[in-house]
Design an enzyme around this catalytic site. Structure first.
Site, PDB file in Angstrom:
ATOM      1  N   GLU A   1       0.582  -1.116   0.148  1.00 30.21           N
ATOM      2  CA  GLU A   1       0.139  -0.104  -0.378  1.00 30.21           C
ATOM      3  C   GLU A   1       0.764   1.020   0.094  1.00 30.21           C
ATOM      4  O   GLU A   1       0.635   2.156   0.786  1.00 30.21           O
ATOM      5  CB  GLU A   1      -0.625  -0.361   0.853  1.00 30.21           C
ATOM      6  CG  GLU A   1      -1.967  -1.450   1.324  1.00 30.21           C
ATOM      7  CD  GLU A   1      -2.606  -1.520   2.949  1.00 30.21           C
ATOM      8  OE1 GLU A   1      -1.544  -0.520   3.795  1.00 30.21           O
ATOM      9  OE2 GLU A   1      -3.527  -1.916   2.720  1.00 30.21           O
TER      10      GLU A   1
ATOM     11  N   GLY B   1       2.406   4.670  -0.202  1.00 33.06           N
ATOM     12  CA  GLY B   1       1.513   6.767  -1.270  1.00 33.06           C
ATOM     13  C   GLY B   1       2.651   6.912  -1.102  1.00 33.06           C
ATOM     14  O   GLY B   1       2.522   7.581  -1.987  1.00 33.06           O
ATOM     15  N   ARG B   2       3.718   7.724  -0.181  1.00 32.41           N
ATOM     16  CA  ARG B   2       3.802   8.802  -0.594  1.00 32.41           C
ATOM     17  C   ARG B   2       5.275   8.024  -1.193  1.00 32.41           C
ATOM     18  O   ARG B   2       5.130   9.252  -1.901  1.00 32.41           O
ATOM     19  CB  ARG B   2       5.048   8.528   0.684  1.00 32.41           C
ATOM     20  CG  ARG B   2       6.105  10.014   1.158  1.00 32.41           C
ATOM     21  CD  ARG B   2       6.576   9.706   2.292  1.00 32.41           C
ATOM     22  NE  ARG B   2       6.220   9.070   3.801  1.00 32.41           N
ATOM     23  CZ  ARG B   2       5.611  10.325   4.379  1.00 32.41           C
ATOM     24  NH1 ARG B   2       5.987  11.834   4.077  1.00 32.41           N
ATOM     25  NH2 ARG B   2       5.214  10.459   5.296  1.00 32.41           N
TER      26      ARG B   2
ATOM     27  N   TYR C   1       5.859  18.141  11.066  1.00 31.21           N
ATOM     28  CA  TYR C   1       6.457  17.181  11.681  1.00 31.21           C
ATOM     29  C   TYR C   1       7.950  17.967  11.719  1.00 31.21           C
ATOM     30  O   TYR C   1       8.371  17.123  11.104  1.00 31.21           O
ATOM     31  CB  TYR C   1       6.201  16.253  10.845  1.00 31.21           C
ATOM     32  CG  TYR C   1       4.772  15.525  10.197  1.00 31.21           C
ATOM     33  CD1 TYR C   1       4.099  14.806  11.191  1.00 31.21           C
ATOM     34  CD2 TYR C   1       3.715  15.993   8.803  1.00 31.21           C
ATOM     35  CE1 TYR C   1       2.995  14.166  11.352  1.00 31.21           C
ATOM     36  CE2 TYR C   1       3.198  15.425   8.874  1.00 31.21           C
ATOM     37  CZ  TYR C   1       2.339  14.706   9.378  1.00 31.21           C
ATOM     38  OH  TYR C   1       0.956  13.985   9.562  1.00 31.21           O
TER      39      TYR C   1
ATOM     40  N   CYS D   1      -0.946  33.817  10.209  1.00 35.08           N
ATOM     41  CA  CYS D   1      -1.033  34.579  11.080  1.00 35.08           C
ATOM     42  C   CYS D   1      -0.719  34.357  12.725  1.00 35.08           C
ATOM     43  O   CYS D   1      -1.384  33.967  13.372  1.00 35.08           O
ATOM     44  CB  CYS D   1      -1.825  35.903  11.594  1.00 35.08           C
ATOM     45  SG  CYS D   1      -2.555  36.653  10.868  1.00 35.08           S
ATOM     46  N   GLU D   2       0.123  32.789  12.380  1.00 33.94           N
ATOM     47  CA  GLU D   2       1.163  32.315  13.558  1.00 33.94           C
ATOM     48  C   GLU D   2       2.761  32.168  13.479  1.00 33.94           C
ATOM     49  O   GLU D   2       3.046  31.983  12.163  1.00 33.94           O
ATOM     50  CB  GLU D   2       0.298  31.211  14.712  1.00 33.94           C
ATOM     51  CG  GLU D   2      -0.012  30.198  12.653  1.00 33.94           C
ATOM     52  CD  GLU D   2      -0.919  28.596  13.573  1.00 33.94           C
ATOM     53  OE1 GLU D   2      -0.748  28.638  14.494  1.00 33.94           O
ATOM     54  OE2 GLU D   2      -1.950  29.019  13.664  1.00 33.94           O
TER      55      GLU D   2
HETATM   56  N1  LLP Z   1      -0.771   2.235   4.770  1.00 35.02           N
HETATM   57  C1  LLP Z   1      -1.767   2.462   5.638  1.00 35.02           C
HETATM   58  C2  LLP Z   1      -2.641   1.467   6.258  1.00 35.02           C
HETATM   59  C3  LLP Z   1      -1.609   4.068   6.199  1.00 35.02           C
HETATM   60  O1  LLP Z   1      -1.573   4.207   7.556  1.00 35.02           O
HETATM   61  C4  LLP Z   1      -0.641   4.145   5.509  1.00 35.02           C
HETATM   62  C5  LLP Z   1       0.106   5.803   5.912  1.00 35.02           C
HETATM   63  C6  LLP Z   1      -0.109   3.811   4.230  1.00 35.02           C
HETATM   64  C7  LLP Z   1      -0.648   2.798   3.452  1.00 35.02           C
HETATM   65  C8  LLP Z   1       0.873   4.736   2.968  1.00 35.02           C
HETATM   66  O2  LLP Z   1       1.781   4.841   3.692  1.00 35.02           O
HETATM   67  P1  LLP Z   1       3.060   5.633   2.485  1.00 35.02           P
HETATM   68  O3  LLP Z   1       3.636   4.633   1.917  1.00 35.02           O
HETATM   69  O4  LLP Z   1       2.336   6.981   2.013  1.00 35.02           O
HETATM   70  O5  LLP Z   1       4.357   5.979   4.188  1.00 35.02           O
HETATM   71  N2  LLP Z   1       0.131  12.607   7.485  1.00 35.02           N
HETATM   72  C9  LLP Z   1       1.991  11.905   7.110  1.00 35.02           C
HETATM   73  C10 LLP Z   1       2.392  10.458   6.591  1.00 35.02           C
HETATM   74  C11 LLP Z   1       0.798  10.048   7.505  1.00 35.02           C
HETATM   75  C12 LLP Z   1       0.537   8.520   7.118  1.00 35.02           C
HETATM   76  C13 LLP Z   1      -0.536   8.078   7.168  1.00 35.02           C
HETATM   77  N3  LLP Z   1      -0.525   6.338   6.974  1.00 35.02           N
HETATM   78  C14 LLP Z   1       3.127  12.962   6.654  1.00 35.02           C
HETATM   79  O6  LLP Z   1       3.112  13.878   5.684  1.00 35.02           O
HETATM   80  O7  LLP Z   1       4.184  12.672   6.836  1.00 35.02           O
END
Ligand code: LLP
Length: 423
Positions: free
Chosen positions: A275, A277-278, A318, A346-347
């Protein structure tokens, strides 16, 4: 590698000139590259070649339908965590049997929606959730395919706010209790246990925590099979990190990650899901912003941009680093200046970078925040009544606005006055 490169002294997204897009769309805006999205998806897909697998893009990273359709058309599955994400994936043409539903707080309505619309599997995270899903499935006369997300108690060695695999985190069921939870699931008539799920965190920069978790999953697969469960699918979550700076320490590549998966889990005869994403969206997107003012403080120079923390929250939330580069390439050998780069909100937290070395900037210059494609637009808010900024997608020399900037009327008209305040 991405597709945001200088050509003749100015930054391009693929074959589209960014200054031109900025003139049309207005700043700030997010800009994505189809070629980079495609390349990153294929890297994962190819890394798992040779074993039965599905790469389920984590929709939460960047959820615009044009992005989902770009990936869905390549054969990607989707990992969703809400009814909204499920609906987006379906609207982008992704069939239900390529969608997995993750998350610790799925409501009965969300379960109903996915079970009715079609779902590949639910990744269940607790006994109460299991009971609820069983009830919904029985009510609909369906059988819900499930994995149970286990918490392997592994330190992902990432930022505390995005680590999920330690026992103190709210995610999954403790792996030590897995056997009793699977036994409970097996008795529920509305559920069909098909596998195991694990996700230990995000922006991991080493393979070792993954390896530790996956070895535990391999052991658990064998134990659960001995207990009589059919384990045919392993969902390994996302989390592989990306380089946020152009320094030498780069996180492992998808090929290395894929090889480790094959080594730890490849001989179990299970279908593998991941899965990410990033890694797919992060370096496929930039945030383009304009310098409004240059301001001299007592001992520092501030660059005041038209983008703010509400548009890109990661630095404030972060302490995340994003490279910021001028859209017009600096002359070779020009002396760098140190700037505090801030937004108009404004912060004080609305600071993107402190003492950042950059080529000299002046008001009106465009800058690009790199690596802003993941967890950028999706985490934006309208704080300070600033409109959500547009998203633009490039393919070759074409570009299209894939989410328009709302007008102030659009935003304000969403509020309604109670009768006692009407004139
Ligand atoms: N699967 C599950 C169950 C997850 O909770 C997440 C991310 C992913 C897959 C995807 O993870 P990735 O491959 O994107 O690392 N907002 C934060 C990141 C939060 C990630 C939450 N879960 C940031 O900007 O760094």
């Amino acid at each position: 590698m991405d597709h945001f490169l200088y050509r003749d002294g100015t930054l391009y997204a693929e074959d589209a000139e960014i200054t031109e897009i900025a003139a049309q769309v207005g700043t700030p805006f997010y800009l994505y590259s189809s070629a980079t999205l495609t390349r990153h998806f294929r890297l994962f897909d190819e890394a798992l070649e040779g074993i039965d697998h599905l790469v389920c893009y984590a929709v939460k990273a960047a959820s615009n339908q044009a992005i989902l359709k770009t990936l869905g058309d390549l054969g990607a599955g989707m990992d969703v965590v809400s009814a909204g994400e499920y609906a987006r994936a379906r609207a982008a043409g992704v069939p239900g049997d390529r969608i997995v539903f993750s998350g610790i707080g799925k409501t009965a309505d969300e379960m109903r929606m996915a079970l009715t619309g079609g779902i590949r599997q639910f990744n269940v995270e607790s006994e109460p959730e299991m009971t609820a899903l069983n009830a919904v499935a029985l009510e609909l006369g369906k059988i819900a395919p499930i994995t149970v997300r286990v918490n392997p108690d592994v330190d992902a060695k990432t930022h505390a706010k995005i680590a999920t695999g330690k026992s103190e985190n709210k995610f999954g069921i403790p792996i030590s209790r897995a056997r009793e939870v699977y036994a409970m699931a097996a008795k529920m008539k509305g559920l069909k246990v098909i596998g195991i799920d694990v996700h230990i965190g995000s922006q991991l920069t080493e393979l070792d925590p993954f390896r530790q978790a996956y070895e535990k999953v391999a052991d658990l697969t064998k134990t659960l099979r001995e207990d009589g469960h059919e384990i045919t699918r392993l969902d390994l979550g996302g989390g592989l990190g990306i380089p946020y700076t152009h320094s030498n320490d780069r996180p492992p590549l998808p090929t290395e990650y894929g090889a480790m998966i094959k080594e730890t889990l490849g001989n179990l005869g299970c279908e593998i899901e991941i899965e990410p994403g990033r890694l797919i969206a992060g370096n496929a997107g930039v945030l383009i912003s304009k310098v409004i003012y240059m301001k001299s403080g007592e001992d520092r120079e501030f660059v005041i941009l038209d983008a703010a923390m509400n548009d890109l929250i990661r630095p404030a939330m972060y302490e995340a680093h994003h490279d910021i580069i001028p859209v017009t390439e600096a002359e070779a050998g020009i002396e760098q200046q140190e700037y505090d780069i801030v937004g108009p909100v404004c912060e004080t937290g609305d600071t993107f970078a402190k003492s950042r070395a950059m080529p000299p900037l002046v008001a009106g210059d465009l800058v690009a925040f790199r690596s802003a494609g993941a967890y950028g637009a999706v985490m934006a808010s309208e704080y300070n009544t600033r409109p959500l900024i547009p998203e633009v997608l490039v393919m070759g020399d074409q570009y299209a606005v894939i989410r328009a900037r709302p007008t102030l009327e659009d935003m304000i008209n969403r509020d309604t006055l109670p009768t006692w305040l009407e004139d």
